[in-house]
Design an enzyme around this catalytic site. Structure first.
Site, PDB file in Angstrom:
ATOM      1  N   GLY A  75      -5.209   3.211  17.575  1.00  0.00           N
ATOM      2  CA  GLY A  75      -4.506   2.576  16.462  1.00  0.00           C
ATOM      3  C   GLY A  75      -3.646   3.586  15.734  1.00  0.00           C
TER       4      GLY A  75
ATOM      5  N   TYR B 149     -13.725  -7.554  11.758  1.00  0.00           N
ATOM      6  CA  TYR B 149     -15.003  -8.189  11.377  1.00  0.00           C
ATOM      7  C   TYR B 149     -15.012  -9.688  11.668  1.00  0.00           C
ATOM      8  CZ  TYR B 149     -12.237  -8.763   7.110  1.00  0.00           C
ATOM      9  OH  TYR B 149     -11.229  -9.037   6.225  1.00  0.00           O
TER      10      TYR B 149
ATOM     11  N   LYS C  24       0.796  -1.238   0.000  1.00  0.00           N
ATOM     12  CA  LYS C  24       0.000   0.000   0.000  1.00  0.00           C
ATOM     13  C   LYS C  24       0.830   1.291   0.000  1.00  0.00           C
ATOM     14  CE  LYS C  24      -4.220  -1.700   2.232  1.00  0.00           C
ATOM     15  NZ  LYS C  24      -5.168  -1.478   3.331  1.00  0.00           N
TER      16      LYS C  24
HETATM   17  P1  NAD Z   1      -1.438  -2.592  11.145  1.00  0.00           P
HETATM   18  O1  NAD Z   1      -0.567  -3.777  11.347  1.00  0.00           O
HETATM   19  O2  NAD Z   1      -1.065  -1.570  10.140  1.00  0.00           O
HETATM   20  O3  NAD Z   1      -1.628  -1.843  12.558  1.00  0.00           O
HETATM   21  C1  NAD Z   1      -1.845  -2.559  13.732  1.00  0.00           C
HETATM   22  C2  NAD Z   1      -2.206  -1.629  14.876  1.00  0.00           C
HETATM   23  O4  NAD Z   1      -2.509  -2.423  16.026  1.00  0.00           O
HETATM   24  C3  NAD Z   1      -1.096  -0.693  15.301  1.00  0.00           C
HETATM   25  O5  NAD Z   1      -1.669   0.530  15.701  1.00  0.00           O
HETATM   26  C4  NAD Z   1      -0.480  -1.389  16.498  1.00  0.00           C
HETATM   27  O6  NAD Z   1       0.161  -0.492  17.371  1.00  0.00           O
HETATM   28  C5  NAD Z   1      -1.725  -1.970  17.137  1.00  0.00           C
HETATM   29  N1  NAD Z   1      -1.465  -3.109  17.993  1.00  0.00           N
HETATM   30  C6  NAD Z   1      -1.054  -4.355  17.635  1.00  0.00           C
HETATM   31  N2  NAD Z   1      -0.910  -5.139  18.715  1.00  0.00           N
HETATM   32  C7  NAD Z   1      -1.241  -4.375  19.798  1.00  0.00           C
HETATM   33  C8  NAD Z   1      -1.310  -4.623  21.197  1.00  0.00           C
HETATM   34  N3  NAD Z   1      -1.004  -5.818  21.694  1.00  0.00           N
HETATM   35  N4  NAD Z   1      -1.699  -3.608  22.002  1.00  0.00           N
HETATM   36  C9  NAD Z   1      -2.029  -2.402  21.495  1.00  0.00           C
HETATM   37  N5  NAD Z   1      -1.999  -2.112  20.174  1.00  0.00           N
HETATM   38  C10 NAD Z   1      -1.605  -3.094  19.341  1.00  0.00           C
HETATM   39  O7  NAD Z   1      -2.881  -3.194  10.839  1.00  0.00           O
HETATM   40  P2  NAD Z   1      -4.101  -2.470  10.078  1.00  0.00           P
HETATM   41  O8  NAD Z   1      -4.070  -2.834   8.656  1.00  0.00           O
HETATM   42  O9  NAD Z   1      -4.137  -1.039  10.461  1.00  0.00           O
HETATM   43  O10 NAD Z   1      -5.348  -3.245  10.720  1.00  0.00           O
HETATM   44  C11 NAD Z   1      -5.790  -2.972  12.033  1.00  0.00           C
HETATM   45  C12 NAD Z   1      -7.107  -3.680  12.277  1.00  0.00           C
HETATM   46  O11 NAD Z   1      -8.099  -3.177  11.390  1.00  0.00           O
HETATM   47  C13 NAD Z   1      -7.038  -5.178  12.014  1.00  0.00           C
HETATM   48  O12 NAD Z   1      -7.804  -5.828  12.988  1.00  0.00           O
HETATM   49  C14 NAD Z   1      -7.663  -5.353  10.659  1.00  0.00           C
HETATM   50  O13 NAD Z   1      -8.307  -6.599  10.494  1.00  0.00           O
HETATM   51  C15 NAD Z   1      -8.705  -4.234  10.664  1.00  0.00           C
HETATM   52  N6  NAD Z   1      -9.046  -3.749   9.328  1.00  0.00           N
HETATM   53  C16 NAD Z   1     -10.348  -3.824   8.953  1.00  0.00           C
HETATM   54  C17 NAD Z   1     -10.732  -3.357   7.713  1.00  0.00           C
HETATM   55  C18 NAD Z   1     -12.181  -3.437   7.320  1.00  0.00           C
HETATM   56  O14 NAD Z   1     -12.491  -3.238   6.141  1.00  0.00           O
HETATM   57  N7  NAD Z   1     -13.090  -3.702   8.243  1.00  0.00           N
HETATM   58  C19 NAD Z   1      -9.785  -2.788   6.851  1.00  0.00           C
HETATM   59  C20 NAD Z   1      -8.450  -2.711   7.275  1.00  0.00           C
HETATM   60  C21 NAD Z   1      -8.094  -3.207   8.530  1.00  0.00           C
END
Ligand code: NAD
Length: 290
Positions: free
Chosen positions: A133, A236, A73
């Site tokens: 996040g 989800y 990305k």
């Molecule tokens: P990413 O890896 O870029 O970011 C992960 C985030 O989680 C970071 O902010 C990190 O600091 C935090 N994190 C991880 N472990 C942690 C812990 N133990 N304690 C506190 N914070 C913690 O991931 P992403 O792509 O940003 O995805 C994040 C979430 O959003 C995931 O659950 C993903 O499935 C979901 N998501 C959903 C959609 C959707 O369409 N519904 C789209 C993208 C991502």
């Protein structure tokens, strides 16, 4: 459905690795069939070292567009001709549109999240949102929320590699929009409590709540969630995370990440085909109503 494919069909790709588990090809192809548009969507395993060639291939073959997912990305932005203001601010693109050879990068994740709030009757425009996040999802949501008119963003994250990146994004939000964004250490629970008390919406955009952290929540004290707060989770699977369970027990309105996923796909289809995809139809077809 394959029997209908003829020489006029246009190809949409998905460039990511790993990608075979993705729900997007099924979701997108169901919607193209329903809309009766001559498009097919296929997933391609593209690692970072192949990404530049994949984008060149997209130009050479005249793909109508492509979705982009991890780990591509951020890197893909440098191979495109134009970026939307949101992509410039986020630094990541999940959607490419090929318009007569000009490749434009969009990010529909934040658009999908904001639309899912709107569709659920939640109005956060002109109000405050607390976002936990700092990764890809949180960055996209923060920027889109600011561009859409959220007045104040309190962003919390643990002090990991993502933290400095979201500080940079908050700086851009403060420079380029009317939204006031502040980043806090998630360890500061007093600050979190204070932010939540003035917020309309809480959004969890971390992986805490899904495997391997299923059953965990970054909010453990239910008294932090007053019943007027709308609590949303980007996750989800599972449909109801521990955070949403706690929020429900407090009487809060809750939203899981299905709406975000579906509405980000809706935004992509609008970009590629100009059509409004019937989200209720695909929700039913994919079993997301259960
Ligand atoms: P990413 O890896 O870029 O970011 C992960 C985030 O989680 C970071 O902010 C990190 O600091 C935090 N994190 C991880 N472990 C942690 C812990 N133990 N304690 C506190 N914070 C913690 O991931 P992403 O792509 O940003 O995805 C994040 C979430 O959003 C995931 O659950 C993903 O499935 C979901 N998501 C959903 C959609 C959707 O369409 N519904 C789209 C993208 C991502």
């Amino acid at each position: 459905m394959r029997e209908n494919i003829d020489g006029h069909f246009l190809l949409i790709g998905l460039m990511a690795y790993p990608i075979r588990h993705s729900l997007s090809p099924k979701m997108q192809n169901i919607l193209y069939s329903k809309l009766d548009v001559p498009y097919v969507y296929l997933a391609f395993e593209v690692t970072q070292d192949k990404l530049e060639d994949a984008v060149k291939g997209m130009r050479a073959l005249g793909l109508r567009g492509s979705a982009v997912s991890m780990p591509n990305k951020q890197l893909v932005c440098q191979f495109l001709d134009k970026l939307t203001p949101a992509v410039e601010m986020i630094g990541a693109c999940n959607t490419i549109s090929n318009d007569d050879g000009v490749l434009t990068g969009y990010n529909t994740d934040g658009m999908g999240y904001m639309r899912s709030l709107k569709e659920a009757g939640v109005d956060v425009i002109g109000k405050k949102m607390t976002l936990i996040g700092a990764g890809g999802a949180a960055s996209a949501i923060a920027v889109q929320a600011a561009l859409d008119g959220v007045k104040e963003l309190a962003i919390f994250n643990q002090k990991d590699d993502c933290y400095d990146k979201i500080v940079e994004i908050a700086k851009r939000i403060n420079e380029k929009t009317k939204c006031k964004a502040t980043v806090y250490d998630l360890a500061d629970q007093d600050q979190l409590r204070k932010a939540l008390s003035g917020s309309t919406v809480l959004c969890n955009a971390t992986g805490v709540g899904m495997k391997p952290l299923e059953g965990q929540s970054l909010i453990t004290d239910p008294s932090m969630l007053r019943k007027e707060l709308v609590v949303s989770d980007c996750i989800y699977s599972p449909r109801k995370t521990k955070l949403l369970e706690i929020a429900e027990s407090q009487g809060c309105k809750t939203l899981n990440g299905i709406g975000m996923m579906l509405w980000q796909g809706h935004a992509q289809i609008k970009i590629w085909t100009g059509q409004d995809a019937p989200i209720d139809y695909v929700k039913e077809k994919m079993g997301f109503n259960d």
